[in-house]
Design an enzyme around this catalytic site. Structure first.
Site, PDB file in Angstrom:
ATOM      1  N   GLU A 148       0.801  -0.698   0.459  1.00 21.13           N
ATOM      2  CA  GLU A 148      -0.144   0.128   0.087  1.00 21.13           C
ATOM      3  C   GLU A 148       0.763   0.998  -0.285  1.00 21.13           C
ATOM      4  O   GLU A 148       0.497   2.316  -0.590  1.00 21.13           O
ATOM      5  CB  GLU A 148      -0.822   0.144   1.542  1.00 21.13           C
ATOM      6  CG  GLU A 148      -2.269  -0.514   0.871  1.00 21.13           C
ATOM      7  CD  GLU A 148      -2.068  -2.490   1.590  1.00 21.13           C
ATOM      8  OE1 GLU A 148      -1.132  -2.725   1.447  1.00 21.13           O
ATOM      9  OE2 GLU A 148      -3.555  -2.945   0.848  1.00 21.13           O
ATOM     10  N   HIS A 180     -11.405  -4.690   9.531  1.00 23.85           N
ATOM     11  CA  HIS A 180     -12.297  -4.452   7.991  1.00 23.85           C
ATOM     12  C   HIS A 180     -13.865  -3.982   8.395  1.00 23.85           C
ATOM     13  O   HIS A 180     -14.053  -4.104   6.567  1.00 23.85           O
ATOM     14  CB  HIS A 180     -11.992  -6.003   7.227  1.00 23.85           C
ATOM     15  CG  HIS A 180     -11.436  -6.333   6.762  1.00 23.85           C
ATOM     16  ND1 HIS A 180     -10.228  -7.033   7.565  1.00 23.85           N
ATOM     17  CD2 HIS A 180     -10.658  -6.437   5.707  1.00 23.85           C
ATOM     18  CE1 HIS A 180      -9.333  -7.801   6.842  1.00 23.85           C
ATOM     19  NE2 HIS A 180      -9.011  -7.279   5.769  1.00 23.85           N
TER      20      HIS A 180
END
Lengths: 325, 326
Positions: free
Chosen positions: A60, A129
């Protein structure tokens, strides 16, 4: 007008902008062959090829940084993060580089890029999440943050974000991808700093963004049906810049207000609205402003627990009655 | 090496640039102690061969990213010394309009894409700039300069891996000055030599003498020429030494003065000067002329910086967003 899902509307926006501008490209994990973890980039690899739909390693920091570097060199990257939770791994790049490069270097370069990512809970994806962290980005000067709820807004705002000369964070929502709505066939423009009154009312203003706009609309219907209360629902649509004029105009009409956000309310979006109202609409208020946010726990797995942690129509309804009491 | 007339003049220019950086940095140190320069101030003194040796190999389409020890890099790429000194002093005439300061020099005209303050954070940016070059099928390369301390952060490994996976022309240039603030590679790196880390990313890598201008320039030139053909990333580790502290606020308790003196015997400017004298390119008279001219240039830069105005506080918000500037 055509009926489209939120997902299709985003996909259309990407496709149209990639046809319009050869400098627009997509980079992210599994955006190509896999066609996107949530299939927003479906069909784009076969249409535009691997140069413009770039699958990236699980990096990322490098994905975000490469997007910024490419934007500095004149391209128009659309960086996809699989979920907002993964942006935390790239926070240094977003906050220390994307948001600051233009200012820190005296305006010599801009960073015209888009960060697209879904937030939200309700899918039993649990603590790591299911978060709502968009206001972290809205805190930072140099960034812009939009959070569309309807397919039409999703398409319009993503297109505007891609054309914007500065870094724009586009918050999507997992639970919205399959929702449907009317999307105009022709080109339309939505200013990045504009809220939208999704339902007119005169008794109370409910301010929300992203999926919570739909929750607020359902609560407003119940308030009308069961109590005869006319609630106005204002979709913030953009967190930074915040459309203070639309917010203030609504409260000057209804004289009562509440906020709804899916994330934790502490230090959140609602607090920002309340502060604005204290500062500029104090004399217009007939009652204290109340906030509704997610319960302040890491998101649990168990379905009943998860349901209890996310703001519901019932809670918005109850708190609206408290404000109107 | 053949010393043609052209490269005689070029070598004298390179030598002059190293002297300019040295004098500029010494003057910056004075201005810092006099509070004309605030914040952090990291000097290139001792590392001039890594700066000039590497950057003198680049062409007009190449792009450079570097870290916060960036004054010399700006000068070597052609930034006006007055505009660099003005930036250090926070003036409106600075290269970054007084918004960046010592750590954040940027000069679009001279392809300096910034000095960055988060260790390793600029490596992914260099990968992105190289991606843009590849995307547009241009022939430039990107040089990304960082210290050995940066090789321990995740961004380094992600950037190296991505550059290789995407086949991007990034030259990762590690100026190993042996101290990450006060920590040595032996203490904080699993391998003592940084070039070894590039092997994990299947990248050609080499360690060179960072005090020797010729060693740096020849290795960098070879790497850049090769990258122009292969369009693949490469890695160079220039083994060097900073003669001053990490920044101006560094008491130097982590190393001995004997060690510093020992390294100063291999001062990169003296090494190059002696070599040029041996080759008949430089003599005492020319050396003195260069010293004098450089002193005057640094003094002009200093006066320009001190006499320049600070940015107007009415312009505080300028440059946050693009359209607001238009």
């Amino acid at each position: 007008m055509a009926t489209k899902t939120y997902r299709e509307a985003l996909n259309d926006a990407l496709r149209e902008e990639m046809h319009r501008d050869q400098d627009v490209f997509i980079i992210g994990q599994d955006v190509g062959k896999f066609e996107g973890a949530y299939r927003v980039t479906q069909g784009l690899l076969s249409e535009f090829g691997p140069k413009r739909v770039k699958d990236a390693p699980i990096s990322e920091t490098a994905i975000m940084g490469a997007g910024i570097g490419a934007a500095m060199a004149g391209l128009r990257p659309v960086v996809e993060f699989m979920t907002i939770n993964f942006t935390l791994v790239a926070m240094d790049q977003i906050v220390n580089n994307a948001a600051k490069i233009r200012y820190m270097f005296g305006g010599q370069v801009s960073v015209p890029l888009v960060i697209r990512t879904p937030g939200g809970g309700g899918q039993q994806l649990t603590a790591q999440h299911s978060q709502n962290l968009e206001h972290w980005f809205a805190h930072v000067p140099g960034l812009k943050v939009v959070a569309p709820v309807s397919p039409a807004d999703a398409k319009g705002l993503l297109k505007m974000a891609i054309r914007d000369p500065d870094p724009v964070f586009v918050l999507e929502n997992l639970a919205l991808y399959n929702t449907k709505g009317e999307v105009p066939d022709e080109e339309y423009e939505i200013s990045l700093g504009s809220a939208d009154v999704k339902r007119e009312g005169k008794d109370i203003s409910i301010f929300a963004h992203s999926r919570m706009v739909n929750v607020a609309l359902r609560a407003a219907e119940r308030l009308e049906d069961e109590e005869g209360i006319s609630a106005e629902v204002v979709d913030l649509r953009s967190l930074r810049p915040l459309d203070t004029e639309t917010i203030l105009n609504s409260v000057r009409k209804t004289n009562r207000a509440m906020t709804v956000e899916e994330g934790w309310a502490t230090f959140g979006v609602g607090g920002e609205i309340v502060s604005l109202l204290m500062d500029q609409a104090f004399d217009d208020l007939d009652a204290p402003v109340k906030r509704v946010g997610g319960e302040e726990v890491p998101m649990p797995y168990s379905k009943p627990l998860e349901r209890a942690a996310i703001p519901s129509v019932d809670r918005v309804y109850d708190v609206a009655l408290q404000v109107l009491a | 090496m053949a010393t043609t007339i052209e490269n005689k003049q070029q070598l004298l220019d390179n030598y002059r640039m190293m002297v300019l950086i040295r004098h500029f940095e010494e003057r910056a140190a004075q201005l810092y102690t006099q509070a004309h320069i605030g914040g952090y101030c990291h000097l290139n003194i001792g590392e001039e061969a890594t700066v000039v040796g590497a950057l003198s190999t680049l062409g007009p389409k190449d792009i450079v990213f570097t870290a916060y020890r960036d004054h010399g890099h700006a000068l070597a790429l052609g930034s006006d010394p007055g505009a660099v000194m003005a930036e250090l002093c926070g003036k409106a005439t600075g290269v970054s309009k007084g918004r960046g300061g010592s750590m954040h020099l940027f000069d679009l005209e001279h392809r300096l894409y910034g000095g960055y303050g988060i260790v390793g954070g600029h490596l992914p940016l260099a990968v992105g700039a190289a991606l843009a070059i590849q995307y547009r099928e241009e022939d430039g390369v990107v040089m990304c300069i960082f210290g050995e301390g940066a090789t321990n952060i995740g961004a380094f490994h992600e950037a190296m891996n991505m550059a290789k996976v995407y086949h991007l022309p990034v030259l990762f240039f590690c100026a190993n000055n042996q101290y990450a603030m006060g920590s040595m590679p032996e203490e904080d790196s699993a391998v003592p030599e940084m070039w070894m880390k590039a092997c994990a990313y299947d990248m050609a890598a080499e360690r060179i003498d960072g005090m020797d201008f010729f060693s740096v320039r020849e290795a960098t030139r070879r790497a850049v020429e090769r990258m122009r053909e292969t369009r693949e990333p490469m890695f160079l580790e220039a083994f060097t030494y900073r003669f001053r502290g990490h920044s101006m606020a560094d008491a130097g308790r982590y190393r001995s003065q004997d060690e510093v003196r020992e390294w100063q015997r291999r001062d990169p400017i003296q090494l190059l000067g002696r070599r040029l004298e041996e080759d008949g390119i430089l003599d005492t008279r020319t050396r003195e002329d260069i010293e004098k001219a450089v002193d005057e240039e640094v003094e002009r830069a200093t006066q320009f910086a001190l006499e320049s105005s600070s940015p107007d506080t009415d312009d505080l918000y300028q440059y946050v967003y693009t359209e607001e500037d238009q």
